[in-house]
Design a protein around this motif. Structure first.
Motif, PDB file in Angstrom:
ATOM      1  N   ALA A 191       0.836  -1.209   0.000  1.00  0.00           N
ATOM      2  CA  ALA A 191       0.000   0.000   0.000  1.00  0.00           C
ATOM      3  C   ALA A 191       0.865   1.252   0.000  1.00  0.00           C
ATOM      4  CB  ALA A 191      -0.935  -0.010   1.210  1.00  0.00           C
ATOM      5  N   THR A 192       1.947   1.239   0.779  1.00  0.00           N
ATOM      6  CA  THR A 192       2.852   2.384   0.798  1.00  0.00           C
ATOM      7  C   THR A 192       3.502   2.594  -0.568  1.00  0.00           C
ATOM      8  OG1 THR A 192       3.303   1.992   3.145  1.00  0.00           O
ATOM      9  CG2 THR A 192       4.872   3.350   1.935  1.00  0.00           C
ATOM     10  N   ALA A 195       0.899   4.119  -2.967  1.00  0.00           N
ATOM     11  CA  ALA A 195       0.699   5.535  -2.629  1.00  0.00           C
ATOM     12  C   ALA A 195       1.935   6.359  -2.971  1.00  0.00           C
ATOM     13  CB  ALA A 195       0.361   5.668  -1.144  1.00  0.00           C
ATOM     14  N   ASN A 198       1.976   7.171  -6.647  1.00  0.00           N
ATOM     15  CA  ASN A 198       0.983   8.207  -6.953  1.00  0.00           C
ATOM     16  C   ASN A 198       1.433   9.576  -6.481  1.00  0.00           C
ATOM     17  OD1 ASN A 198      -1.929   7.215  -8.016  1.00  0.00           O
ATOM     18  ND2 ASN A 198      -0.936   5.571  -6.843  1.00  0.00           N
ATOM     19  N   ALA A 231      -6.823  -2.145   3.800  1.00  0.00           N
ATOM     20  CA  ALA A 231      -6.202  -0.848   3.502  1.00  0.00           C
ATOM     21  C   ALA A 231      -5.531  -0.869   2.140  1.00  0.00           C
ATOM     22  CB  ALA A 231      -5.193  -0.493   4.596  1.00  0.00           C
ATOM     23  N   LEU A 232      -4.902  -2.018   1.791  1.00  0.00           N
ATOM     24  CA  LEU A 232      -4.265  -2.133   0.484  1.00  0.00           C
ATOM     25  C   LEU A 232      -5.308  -2.066  -0.632  1.00  0.00           C
ATOM     26  CD1 LEU A 232      -1.932  -2.687  -1.421  1.00  0.00           C
ATOM     27  CD2 LEU A 232      -2.151  -5.125  -0.901  1.00  0.00           C
ATOM     28  N   ARG A 234      -8.165  -0.540  -0.581  1.00  0.00           N
ATOM     29  CA  ARG A 234      -8.637   0.848  -0.715  1.00  0.00           C
ATOM     30  C   ARG A 234      -7.599   1.722  -1.409  1.00  0.00           C
ATOM     31  NH1 ARG A 234     -13.200   1.802   2.256  1.00  0.00           N
ATOM     32  NH2 ARG A 234     -13.760   0.224   3.829  1.00  0.00           N
ATOM     33  N   THR A 235      -6.325   1.507  -1.103  1.00  0.00           N
ATOM     34  CA  THR A 235      -5.269   2.296  -1.747  1.00  0.00           C
ATOM     35  C   THR A 235      -5.223   2.031  -3.240  1.00  0.00           C
ATOM     36  OG1 THR A 235      -3.994   2.235   0.315  1.00  0.00           O
ATOM     37  CG2 THR A 235      -2.822   2.831  -1.705  1.00  0.00           C
ATOM     38  N   SER A 239      -6.077   4.721  -6.466  1.00  0.00           N
ATOM     39  CA  SER A 239      -4.893   5.127  -7.218  1.00  0.00           C
ATOM     40  C   SER A 239      -5.287   5.892  -8.483  1.00  0.00           C
ATOM     41  CB  SER A 239      -4.074   3.889  -7.587  1.00  0.00           C
ATOM     42  OG  SER A 239      -2.994   4.241  -8.446  1.00  0.00           O
TER      43      SER A 239
END
Length: 532
Positions: A191-192, A195, A198, A231-232, A234-235, A239
C-alpha cells in the motif's frame, strides 16, 4: 467486650484478600504460562481509546476473557471481528480487582482456511457494497506507456519475468519499488508503494509511472493473505495511476485483484497487458504508411483524371464567346438604325408645326375660356363663404347669451366652493397629523431626556448674544458685551466684564425667587474674573 468474642479453635493460617489473589495469580501464570486457545470472538467493539482491545473467547460451554495490549494490536496480521473463530496464543493470568481470570494474547490467527475464507468473503462483501469493485470506477490502461512501475520483491523470479517480457515486447523504462510480498507487513508495504508512486510529480527528478504492476508468485491462501488487506485494497482502488494486479496463479483471487483496474493471470501476462509488441507496431505502422501512400497516389490519379475529363467536356473560348459577340454586333447595328429613324421622326414633327396668327388666336381663346371658368368657380366660393361664417357666428352667439354665461358662472362657483372646502379639510387633516407627530416627538424627547429643556432642568444654561446667537466659547465674548442666559424657567441678561465680574439681571419672577438672601451672600473676591 473481650469476653464476648469466641476464641478461635483452628490451626489454619489466615490470608488477606490481596495475599490470596496474588497467590492465585502466581499459580495460574506458572501453570499456564504459554497456551493456545481456540474459540469464537465475543463482545469485540474495536480498540479502546488507550489502544488496548478487550473481548472474550467462547465456545458452546464456557467463556474466557481476553485482552490484547496496544503493542500487540499493531502487530496483528488481520483485524479481529465479532463472531470470528480464532486461535489465540498467550498466557493466562488473573485480575485481582474483579476476581476474574483472562488470557493476555500475544498472537491471534484465524482458525484454519475456512475462517480465512469467511473473513475474505466478509471483506469482499463490505468493499463491494461501498463500490470499490465497481467496473465504472476502473481506468483504461495507456496504449503505449513511457514508464512502468512494478511493486514486488526485488529478489524473486517475478521481477525477472516481468523485465524479460517487457524487454522482448517493447523496451522502456521500468521503476521497481521493493516490498515484502509475504508476512505480516506485506500489505502495508505494498500500500505504501502504490501511494508513493501516486505521490510522484510529473516532470520531477523521478519519472512518474503511467501504469503500475502489483505482482507476486503463487502460493497458499496464508501466503497471499497480505494482498487481502483492506487498507491495500482501498489504496489500489483510489490510485490515480492505472493498476494491473498479477498476484498468484490463474485460480488465485485476492482483494487486490478486485480493486485493480485490470487483473492479469500471471506476472508475465501483466507485462503483456502493460506494453504492446514493438515489432507488431512497427509492422502495423509500415502497413498503414504503405496504405496511406497508395491512397494518396490513387487519390491524385483520380483527381487528375477527373480534371482531364472536365477539361475535355468544356467548350473552347471562341465557342463560349460566339453567341455573345453576335448579339453585341446585332445590338450595335440596331442602335445606329434607331438613332437615324428617331432623328427623322423629330425632324418631321418639327416641320409639321405652323406658327401662324390663326393658330396663336385659337390658343389664346382656349386659355381665355379656361381662365373664365376658374374665375367663376372662385366667385361662387367667395359668395358661399359669408353665409358659412354667418352660421358659425349664430351658433357661437347662442352659446354667449347672458343666461348661458350666468349658468356657467354658477357652475364654476359651485365647483370652486367644493374645491375650497376640500382644500380646507385637507389642510386641517394635515395640521392635525403634524400636531400629533409633534406631540408624540415632544413626548418621546421628554421620555428619553433628550430635549434641551431636560438638560436645563439639571442646572445648565444657554448663553447667547444680543442677536440671539448661541455663544459656545469663552474666547467669543468681548468686554462689556451684553449676554442673554436661558434657564429652565426663564431668561436673564448679563454683561461681560472681562477680568471683572459680570452683572446679571433676572428676566423673570422665578429667577428672582432663586436669588440668595442678602445676609448669605459671599463677599466678592477681588482680582477673580467671572462670566456672570
Amino acid at each position: 467486650m473481650d469476653d464476648l468474642i469466641p476464641e478461635s479453635r483452628t490451626n489454619a493460617a489466615e490470608f488477606t484478600v490481596s495475599e490470596i489473589s496474588n497467590a492465585l495469580k502466581r499459580t495460574v501464570e506458572d501453570a499456564y504460562g504459554n497456551v493456545r486457545v481456540r474459540g469464537e470472538i465475543s463482545g469485540y467493539r474495536g480498540p479502546h481509546s488507550s489502544g488496548h482491545a478487550y473481548f472474550a473467547l467462547k465456545d458452546d460451554r464456557a467463556r474466557l476473557e481476553a485482552v490484547v495490549w496496544k503493542g500487540t494490536m499493531s502487530r496483528l496480521r488481520f483485524r479481529p471481528e465479532e463472531g470470528m473463530e480464532v486461535i489465540a496464543t498467550g498466557r493466562l493470568t488473573t485480575y485481582p480487582g474483579s476476581s476474574k481470570y483472562q488470557i493476555v494474547i500475544d498472537n491471534l490467527e484465524p482458525a484454519g482456511a475456512g475462517a480465512l475464507m469467511a473473513l475474505l468473503e466478509e471483506r469482499k462483501r463490505r468493499l463491494q457494497a461501498e463500490g470499490l469493485f465497481d467496473p465504472a470506477r476502473k481506468q483504461l490502461l495507456p496504449f503505449m506507456p513511457r514508464v512502468i512501475g512494478v511493486v514486488t520483491s526485488p529478489t524473486g523470479a517475478v521481477i525477472r519475468d516481468i523485465l524479460h517480457r517487457i524487454a522482448d515486447r517493447f523496451p522502456l523504462h521500468v521503476l521497481v519499488w521493493p516490498v515484502r510480498v509475504q508476512g505480516e507487513t506485506a500489505g502495508a508495504e505494498v500500500a505504501t508503494a502504490v501511494a508513493g508512486f501516486n505521490a510522484l510529480e510529473r516532470g520531477g527528478a523521478i519519472a512518474r509511472p503511467d501504469v503500475l504492476i502489483v505482482a507476486r508468485g503463487g502460493g497458499s491462501l496464508e501466503d497471499l493473505w497480505g494482498f487481502n488487506d483492506e487498507a491495500l485494497a482501498r489504496t489500489v482502488a483510489a490510485s490515480d495511476i492505472p493498476v494491473i494486479s498479477a498476484v498468484g496463479h490463474e485460480t488465485d483471487w485476492t482483494l487486490v485483484d478486485y480493486a485493480a483496474d485490470v487483473r492479469a493471470p500471471t506476472p508475465t501476462g501483466a507485462a503483456e497487458f502493460a506494453v504492446p509488441v514493438k515489432a507488431d507496431l512497427e509492422a502495423t505502422l509500415a502497413g498503414l504508411f504503405a496504405r496511406l501512400n497508395n491512397c494518396v497516389v490513387r487519390h491524385i490519379d483520380k483527381r487528375r483524371q477527373s480534371m482531364r475529363a472536365a477539361a475535355r467536356a468544356l467548350p473552347s473560348p471562341d465557342t463560349l464567346l460566339a453567341i455573345p459577340r453576335r448579339r453585341f454586333d446585332e445590338a450595335a447595328g440596331r442602335l445606329t438604325r434607331g438613332l437615324t429613324a428617331s432623328t427623322e421622326r423629330k425632324r418631321a414633327r418639327l416641320g409639321a408645326l405652323r406658327l401662324s396668327p390663326a393658330t396663336l388666336l385659337r390658343r389664346i381663346g382656349d386659355m381665355r375660356r379656361h381662365a373664365d371658368r376658374d374665375s367663376q368657380r372662385a366667385f361662387n366660393a367667395l359668395a358661399r363663404r359669408p353665409e358659412a361664417c354667418r352660421q358659425v357666428f349664430t351658433r357661437l352667439s347662442g352659446r354667449l347669451r347672458p343666461e348661458a354665461l350666468l349658468r356657467r358662472h354658477a357652475d364654476l362657483k359651485i365647483g370652486l366652493a367644493r374645491l375650497q372646502r376640500r382644500a380646507n379639510q385637507s389642510e386641517d387633516a394635515k395640521l392635525t397629523r403634524l400636531r400629533a407627530r409633534l406631540t408624540q416627538a415632544d413626548r418621546l424627547l421628554a421620555t428619553l431626556k433628550l430635549s434641551h429643556q431636560s438638560i436645563l432642568e439639571r442646572g445648565y444654561a444657554i448663553v447667547s448674544d444680543a442677536q440671539g446667537n448661541v455663544v459656545k466659547r469663552a474666547a467669543e465674548i468681548g468686554a462689556g458685551q451684553a449676554l442673554v442666559l436661558t434657564f429652565a424657567d426663564g431668561n436673564a441678561t448679563a454683561t461681560s466684564g472681562g477680568g471683572d465680574a459680570a452683572v446679571a439681571t433676572p428676566a423673570t419672577e422665578a429667577s428672582k425667587a432663586r436669588q440668595k438672601p442678602a445676609g448669605k451672600e459671599r463677599p466678592e473676591k477681588s482680582g477673580q474674573g467671572s462670566l456672570f
